[in-house]
Design a protein around this motif. Structure first.
Motif, PDB file in Angstrom:
ATOM      1  N   ASN A 191       0.801  -1.235   0.000  1.00 24.07           N
ATOM      2  CA  ASN A 191       0.000   0.000   0.000  1.00 24.07           C
ATOM      3  C   ASN A 191       0.825   1.272   0.000  1.00 24.07           C
ATOM      4  O   ASN A 191       0.377   2.295   0.523  1.00 24.07           O
ATOM      5  N   ILE A 192       2.040   1.201  -0.531  1.00 20.49           N
ATOM      6  CA  ILE A 192       2.718   2.467  -0.797  1.00 20.49           C
ATOM      7  C   ILE A 192       3.065   2.502  -2.272  1.00 20.49           C
ATOM      8  O   ILE A 192       3.272   1.476  -2.908  1.00 20.49           O
ATOM      9  N   SER A 193       3.080   3.731  -2.801  1.00 16.49           N
ATOM     10  CA  SER A 193       3.402   3.900  -4.202  1.00 16.49           C
ATOM     11  C   SER A 193       4.348   5.085  -4.314  1.00 16.49           C
ATOM     12  O   SER A 193       4.227   6.064  -3.574  1.00 16.49           O
ATOM     13  N   PHE A 194       5.301   4.971  -5.216  1.00 13.64           N
ATOM     14  CA  PHE A 194       6.225   6.084  -5.433  1.00 13.64           C
ATOM     15  C   PHE A 194       5.854   6.851  -6.703  1.00 13.64           C
ATOM     16  O   PHE A 194       6.583   7.719  -7.148  1.00 13.64           O
ATOM     17  N   ASP A 195       4.683   6.514  -7.242  1.00 13.43           N
ATOM     18  CA  ASP A 195       4.256   7.093  -8.516  1.00 13.43           C
ATOM     19  C   ASP A 195       2.983   7.914  -8.284  1.00 13.43           C
ATOM     20  O   ASP A 195       1.924   7.369  -7.999  1.00 13.43           O
ATOM     21  N   GLU A 196       3.112   9.229  -8.402  1.00 12.62           N
ATOM     22  CA  GLU A 196       1.972  10.123  -8.150  1.00 12.62           C
ATOM     23  C   GLU A 196       0.784   9.836  -9.070  1.00 12.62           C
ATOM     24  O   GLU A 196      -0.348  10.186  -8.759  1.00 12.62           O
ATOM     25  N   THR A 197       1.066   9.243 -10.207  1.00 15.20           N
ATOM     26  CA  THR A 197      -0.010   9.052 -11.189  1.00 15.20           C
ATOM     27  C   THR A 197      -0.662   7.673 -11.076  1.00 15.20           C
ATOM     28  O   THR A 197      -1.531   7.337 -11.870  1.00 15.20           O
ATOM     29  N   SER A 198      -0.236   6.878 -10.097  1.00 22.19           N
ATOM     30  CA  SER A 198      -0.824   5.531 -10.007  1.00 22.19           C
ATOM     31  C   SER A 198      -2.281   5.624  -9.544  1.00 22.19           C
ATOM     32  O   SER A 198      -2.704   6.604  -8.910  1.00 22.19           O
ATOM     33  N   ALA A 199      -3.053   4.587  -9.849  1.00 18.57           N
ATOM     34  CA  ALA A 199      -4.498   4.603  -9.576  1.00 18.57           C
ATOM     35  C   ALA A 199      -4.751   4.628  -8.074  1.00 18.57           C
ATOM     36  O   ALA A 199      -4.025   4.007  -7.303  1.00 18.57           O
ATOM     37  N   PRO A 200      -5.790   5.371  -7.653  1.00 16.28           N
ATOM     38  CA  PRO A 200      -6.124   5.365  -6.233  1.00 16.28           C
ATOM     39  C   PRO A 200      -6.613   3.992  -5.778  1.00 16.28           C
ATOM     40  O   PRO A 200      -7.040   3.177  -6.601  1.00 16.28           O
ATOM     41  N   ILE A 201      -6.552   3.768  -4.478  1.00 21.43           N
ATOM     42  CA  ILE A 201      -6.998   2.480  -3.922  1.00 21.43           C
ATOM     43  C   ILE A 201      -8.520   2.381  -4.052  1.00 21.43           C
ATOM     44  O   ILE A 201      -9.255   3.329  -3.749  1.00 21.43           O
ATOM     45  N   SER A 202      -8.946   1.237  -4.516  1.00 19.19           N
ATOM     46  CA  SER A 202     -10.384   0.990  -4.647  1.00 19.19           C
ATOM     47  C   SER A 202     -10.749  -0.116  -3.662  1.00 19.19           C
ATOM     48  O   SER A 202     -10.008  -1.090  -3.517  1.00 19.19           O
ATOM     49  N   THR A 203     -11.854   0.047  -2.951  1.00 12.71           N
ATOM     50  CA  THR A 203     -12.229  -0.955  -1.951  1.00 12.71           C
ATOM     51  C   THR A 203     -13.665  -1.416  -2.178  1.00 12.71           C
ATOM     52  O   THR A 203     -14.490  -0.655  -2.692  1.00 12.71           O
ATOM     53  N   PRO A 204     -13.970  -2.645  -1.766  1.00 11.93           N
ATOM     54  CA  PRO A 204     -15.336  -3.143  -1.941  1.00 11.93           C
ATOM     55  C   PRO A 204     -16.288  -2.731  -0.831  1.00 11.93           C
ATOM     56  O   PRO A 204     -17.407  -3.251  -0.766  1.00 11.93           O
ATOM     57  N   SER A 205     -15.893  -1.814   0.048  1.00 13.04           N
ATOM     58  CA  SER A 205     -16.781  -1.434   1.151  1.00 13.04           C
ATOM     59  C   SER A 205     -18.121  -0.934   0.636  1.00 13.04           C
ATOM     60  O   SER A 205     -18.183  -0.185  -0.329  1.00 13.04           O
TER      61      SER A 205
END
Ligand code: FES
Ligand code: FE2
Length: 399
Positions: A374-388
């Protein structure tokens, strides 16, 4: 008569330091320092310096006159006076003792008692941490500079629609306005982090034992399934309603310390983030943030809480009669630290067992020099999506 099971001679209880201790240099502390953490709601970071404590470190947070938030080590690098007594100016904070001024990245801008204001001051740097406003909160990164990830992003939190804003609580309130406990709760972060994967306590503590803290349907005993997923752990609880429908609630815990709670209503804008930030080993601050429409004032409106006595004024007997999360979680061990050796996890604790397993694995990964989940070094990566989410369906047709 043989007396069995008395408290006499029981072993001295112990806790697991691996998931409990968060200070600098501890395995868990180093793991948690690989993530951004909210410090305070953005609205509470102003030109008036505030003392905060985060991951066992005392810090000063303020916002300079140009609107930039700053988090600095509290003791002035000159001779140690606290910047809590500093004055904030357009471009930084000025120490009260000899007037050294530092910007939000610790650069020393002035040394007024030195010849010509300290012409050789470029060597001087007040220890600082990177800080950003994000989702209505000020976040800090306290880890190794070369490992700073991009800010955490969630699909359901952005972009804001017209008029929407981020509604933020930074006072550890989870359910009951000011009836649920103090602003910083006096117990270890794991207690509140684990609570989010414990749907059975909703049926007992929040629905049938005490007051009705959420929806009346929560008094129905659910069936629950947990599952480890790529971002953490989810549970899905199912309740058979009198109408013949099934109420299905899915909640996602995102490692290390975020719960994506669907809230009582389903729908994109109502999903909240609850973030459990360790203040130190024995204190935690919980944040709740959600998107809210223009004019939205109070998530507690309409919950009939106006007549509820404020938590701070309750007597011991009233706490006994109306326990809430605070009463349950603050007493899981002396000083707010859970004593793992004397706990007995059973089937309904599967989510907690999964969470502990994920955390220990990730802590050990960081200790071995790897990057945690759950860490990314890429500002353009997709946001986290959750099934909540929450859905009501005819029995057997659950999504
Ligand atoms: S102690 Fe801060 S300027 Fe001297
Ligand atoms: Fe709870």
């Amino acid at each position: 008569m043989i007396l069995e099971g008395t408290a006499y001679g029981r072993p001295r209880p112990t806790y697991d330091p691996l998931i409990t201790e968060v200070g600098p240099g501890t395995p868990c502390g180093e793991y948690l320092r690989r993530y951004w953490h909210p410090v305070l709601a953005s609205r509470n970071v102003t030109g008036r310096p505030r003392k905060i404590r985060l991951l066992g470190e005392d810090l000063i947070v303020f916002r300079d006159g140009d609107g930039r938030p700053g988090v600095l080590y509290p003791h002035c690098m000159h001779r140690g006076s606290s910047l809590f007594y500093g004055k904030v100016e357009a471009d930084g904070i000025r120490c009260c003792y000899h007037g050294w001024k530092f910007d939000v990245e610790g650069h020393c801008l002035e040394q007024p008692c030195e010849p010509s204001g300290g012409l050789n001051r470029s060597w001087a740097r007040q220890p600082w941490y990177p800080v950003h406003d994000h989702y209505g909160m000020v976040w800090a990164y306290m880890g190794p500079p070369e490992k700073m990830p991009s800010l955490p992003r969630f699909e359901h939190m952005e972009p804001l629609d017209d008029g929407e804003f981020y509604y933020v609580l930074d006072n550890s309130v989870q359910s009951h306005a000011d009836h649920a406990g103090p602003e910083v709760v006096p117990y270890n972060w794991t207690a509140i982090n684990e609570n989010c994967l414990d749907p059975f306590h909703v049926q007992v503590l929040h629905s049938t034992f005490s007051d009705v803290h959420f929806l009346p349907e929560m008094a129905i005993m659910p069936t629950v399934e947990w599952e480890e997923i790529d971002v953490g752990v989810i549970y899905t609880s199912r309740r058979k309603l009198e109408t013949g429908e099934e109420l299905q609630k899915t909640l996602t815990w995102v490692a290390p310390n975020i719960s994506v709670n669907p809230g009582p209503e389903s729908g994109k804008g109502r999903k909240a983030l609850s973030i459990f930030v360790p203040v130190d080993d024995t204190h935690t601050r919980a944040f709740v943030v959600r998107r809210a429409p223009a004019g939205f004032k109070d998530i507690f409106q309409g919950m009939g809480l106006e007549s509820v006595k404020p938590w701070t004024t309750m007597t011991d007997e009233e706490h006994q009669d109306m326990p809430n999360d605070y009463e349950a979680q603050s007493t899981q061990g002396p000083g707010g630290i859970q004593l793992h050796s004397q706990q007995h996890l059973v089937r309904s604790d599967l989510g907690i067992a999964l969470q502990r397993r994920v955390l220990k694995r990730e802590i050990q990964k960081v200790a071995a020099g790897q990057d945690p989940m759950n860490i990314s070094f890429d500002e353009t990566s997709a946001p986290i999506s959750t099934p909540s989410g929450v859905v009501k369906t005819p029995v057997g047709v659950g999504a």
